[in-house]
Structures are given as C-alpha cells and as structure tokens.
Design a protein around this motif. Structure first.
Motif, mmCIF file in Angstrom:
data_model
loop_
_atom_site.group_PDB
_atom_site.id
_atom_site.type_symbol
_atom_site.label_atom_id
_atom_site.label_comp_id
_atom_site.label_asym_id
_atom_site.label_seq_id
_atom_site.Cartn_x
_atom_site.Cartn_y
_atom_site.Cartn_z
ATOM 1 N N TYR A 57 95.094 87.199 93.041
ATOM 2 C CA TYR A 57 96.041 86.775 92.003
ATOM 3 C C TYR A 57 96.636 87.983 91.277
ATOM 4 N N ALA A 58 95.848 89.033 91.139
ATOM 5 C CA ALA A 58 96.364 90.243 90.502
ATOM 6 C C ALA A 58 97.526 90.831 91.295
ATOM 7 N N LYS A 59 97.515 90.637 92.616
ATOM 8 C CA LYS A 59 98.582 91.167 93.476
ATOM 9 C C LYS A 59 99.752 90.202 93.611
ATOM 10 N N HIS A 60 99.444 88.916 93.767
ATOM 11 C CA HIS A 60 100.478 87.963 94.138
ATOM 12 C C HIS A 60 100.714 86.834 93.145
ATOM 13 N N GLY A 61 100.015 86.853 92.019
ATOM 14 C CA GLY A 61 100.135 85.761 91.050
ATOM 15 C C GLY A 61 101.537 85.587 90.489
ATOM 16 N N ASP A 62 101.833 84.350 90.047
ATOM 17 C CA ASP A 62 103.185 84.051 89.562
ATOM 18 C C ASP A 62 103.280 83.900 88.047
ATOM 19 N N VAL A 63 102.153 84.053 87.324
ATOM 20 C CA VAL A 63 102.169 84.002 85.860
ATOM 21 C C VAL A 63 101.750 85.384 85.356
ATOM 22 N N PRO A 64 102.676 86.142 84.778
ATOM 23 C CA PRO A 64 102.401 87.530 84.375
ATOM 24 C C PRO A 64 101.138 87.731 83.537
ATOM 25 N N SER A 65 100.918 86.886 82.551
ATOM 26 C CA SER A 65 99.753 87.066 81.676
ATOM 27 C C SER A 65 98.445 86.843 82.437
ATOM 28 N N LEU A 66 98.424 85.840 83.307
ATOM 29 C CA LEU A 66 97.227 85.588 84.107
ATOM 30 C C LEU A 66 97.036 86.667 85.176
ATOM 31 N N LYS A 67 98.162 87.146 85.701
ATOM 32 C CA LYS A 67 98.116 88.214 86.693
ATOM 33 C C LYS A 67 97.491 89.471 86.086
ATOM 34 N N ALA A 68 97.875 89.787 84.855
ATOM 35 C CA ALA A 68 97.312 90.952 84.169
ATOM 36 C C ALA A 68 95.824 90.756 83.888
ATOM 37 N N ALA A 69 95.452 89.546 83.478
ATOM 38 C CA ALA A 69 94.047 89.251 83.188
ATOM 39 C C ALA A 69 93.203 89.387 84.450
ATOM 40 N N ALA A 70 93.732 88.897 85.561
ATOM 41 C CA ALA A 70 93.010 88.997 86.833
ATOM 42 C C ALA A 70 92.770 90.458 87.202
ATOM 43 N N GLY A 71 93.772 91.295 86.968
ATOM 44 C CA GLY A 71 93.641 92.715 87.266
ATOM 45 C C GLY A 71 92.586 93.390 86.411
ATOM 46 N N GLU A 72 92.434 92.920 85.172
ATOM 47 C CA GLU A 72 91.423 93.484 84.275
ATOM 48 C C GLU A 72 90.016 92.997 84.624
ATOM 49 N N ILE A 73 89.932 91.759 85.094
ATOM 50 C CA ILE A 73 88.627 91.159 85.390
ATOM 51 C C ILE A 73 88.067 91.628 86.731
ATOM 52 N N ALA A 74 88.943 91.890 87.694
ATOM 53 C CA ALA A 74 88.505 92.253 89.051
ATOM 54 C C ALA A 74 87.480 93.393 89.094
ATOM 55 N N PRO A 75 87.714 94.531 88.419
ATOM 56 C CA PRO A 75 86.721 95.617 88.492
ATOM 57 C C PRO A 75 85.378 95.254 87.855
ATOM 58 N N ILE A 76 85.413 94.357 86.880
ATOM 59 C CA ILE A 76 84.166 93.908 86.247
ATOM 60 C C ILE A 76 83.362 93.073 87.245
ATOM 61 N N VAL A 77 84.077 92.210 87.963
ATOM 62 C CA VAL A 77 83.413 91.380 88.977
ATOM 63 C C VAL A 77 82.838 92.266 90.088
ATOM 64 N N GLN A 78 83.577 93.304 90.471
ATOM 65 C CA GLN A 78 83.090 94.241 91.480
ATOM 66 C C GLN A 78 81.807 94.910 91.017
ATOM 67 N N LYS A 79 81.748 95.291 89.758
ATOM 68 C CA LYS A 79 80.547 95.913 89.184
ATOM 69 C C LYS A 79 79.360 94.950 89.264
ATOM 70 N N HIS A 80 79.613 93.702 88.911
ATOM 71 C CA HIS A 80 78.549 92.696 88.961
ATOM 72 C C HIS A 80 78.071 92.476 90.399
ATOM 73 N N LEU A 81 79.006 92.454 91.314
ATOM 74 C CA LEU A 81 78.675 92.278 92.732
ATOM 75 C C LEU A 81 77.782 93.419 93.214
ATOM 76 N N ASP A 82 78.131 94.634 92.841
ATOM 77 C CA ASP A 82 77.334 95.798 93.226
ATOM 78 C C ASP A 82 75.914 95.705 92.638
ATOM 79 N N GLU A 83 75.839 95.242 91.385
ATOM 80 C CA GLU A 83 74.547 95.133 90.710
ATOM 81 C C GLU A 83 73.660 94.094 91.384
ATOM 82 N N VAL A 84 74.235 92.943 91.690
ATOM 83 C CA VAL A 84 73.413 91.878 92.277
ATOM 84 C C VAL A 84 72.981 92.219 93.701
ATOM 85 N N LYS A 85 73.825 92.929 94.434
ATOM 86 C CA LYS A 85 73.448 93.364 95.778
ATOM 87 C C LYS A 85 72.285 94.349 95.715
#
Length: 201
Positions: A169-197
């Motif tokens: 959604y950060a790349k292809h989303g059609d709502v600017p505010s949600l697209k920006a939020a997705a871009g901010e959340i993605a690295p946090i989710v990646q961090k969590h994924l690394d931690e749980v692995k």
C-alpha cells in the motif's frame, strides 16, 4: 500358472484404458467443457488455499480495504498479546507480547488518524476474520511452552502478512494519508518480524 496372471491383468488394463480414451475422443464437446470446468474449479480451489498472504498483496486494496485489513491485523495482535500475558511461559515471549500490544495500539491510532484525513470518509473495521478467531481460540486452549511455540509461529505468519500489506500500500495505495501511514508502519513491522524470528530460533 500364477506368474501368467499379472501380465494378463496388465494387458487387460491397457486395453481397457485405450478403450476409455477412444470413447473420450468421441464424446461431445460439452463433456470436454465440463472436464475443463472441473479442472478450472480445482485450480481455483488450489489458488484459494494459498492463504491470506496472497490475498493481501494482490491486487492492491482500496483505501477502505487497506484500513480494514490493518485494523483487523492490529486487533488480532493485541488479543494474541493479551493471551501471551496469561498463557505464556517464557519471560522473553511475554515481553515481546507486551511490546506487540503497545506497538499495535499505536498502529491502530495511526491508521485511524490517517483514515480520518481521507477525502472520502473511511472508518477502519477491526472485526476479526473467522480465521483470526479460530487462531485465537486455538491459542487460548494452550499454556506454557506449547503456547509459546504456537504463538511465535503465528506471529511470524501475521507479521509477514502485515509487512506485505504495508509495503504494497505504501507503493501503490490510492489514499495519500493512508499511503504515508503504511510507509511509516512498514519498517516497524519489519523490526517486529526480525525479533520474533530470533525468538523462534
């Protein structure tokens, strides 16, 4: 004499199969279409079995769909984290779960704020899917080390799905505010994924 039976049976089977093929060749086109339709249905079933991860990334969801998926993901993470606090055994697992509750509560607030800024009204729906409810129900029946294993395994899957959703959604989303939020959340989710692995090993 017994040794003659197997070759004879094999020969009869070959003849029978040849006859079947001949009959199939003479069948009307409708039958062939029915067979093709059955194969198509089978293929569709196999594709559906690929799971939520594939559904999340293709095609890119609308703003409402994205907000709903994100809200459900957060709600699932928070509920699973609360179960870990009572059913888990490992202090590390419990600490991770506490982090998930805090992080996904913040993520929920961020998505709600971004949805509120959308030109067309968007209200995220956090109602859990049937699959999520089943997973929580299963988790709720486990305790100790067994719970920890199942929880961590589920967390890997959930964060991989969430990461795909956010990145897409950060790349292809059609709502600017949600697209920006997705871009901010993605690295946090990646961090969590690394931690749980790392916890899962």
């Amino acid at each position: 004499m017994k040794t003659m039976h197997k070759p004879l049976v094999a020969a009869l089977l070959i003849v029978g199969l040849a006859g079947c093929n001949k009959n199939n060749a003479n069948e009307p086109a409708g039958t062939a279409n029915e067979t093709g339709s059955a194969l198509s249905d089978f293929g569709n079933s196999a594709a559906n079995a690929a799971g939520a991860a594939a559904d999340i990334v293709s095609p890119t969801p609308s703003g409402q769909e994205f907000a709903d998926k994100a809200a459900k993901s957060d709600a699932f993470e928070i509920a699973a984290g609360k179960l870990a606090a009572t059913n888990g055994a490992s202090p590390k697992v419990k600490a991770f779960a506490a982090e998930m509750i805090k992080a996904h509560t913040a993520s929920t607030d961020k998505i709600k704020a971004a949805a509120h800024k959308a030109t067309a009204a968007i209200t995220p729906d956090p109602t859990l899917t049937e699959d999520q409810k089943e997973k929580l129900d299963k988790l709720g029946k486990l305790t100790g080390a067994e719970f920890d294993r199942e929880y961590l395994s589920g967390q890997v899957d959930a964060h991989e799905d969430a990461l795909s959703l956010m990145r897409d959604y950060a790349k292809h989303g059609d709502v600017p505010s949600l697209k920006a939020a997705a871009g901010e959340i993605a690295p946090i989710v990646q961090k969590h994924l690394d931690e749980v692995k790392a916890l899962k090993g």
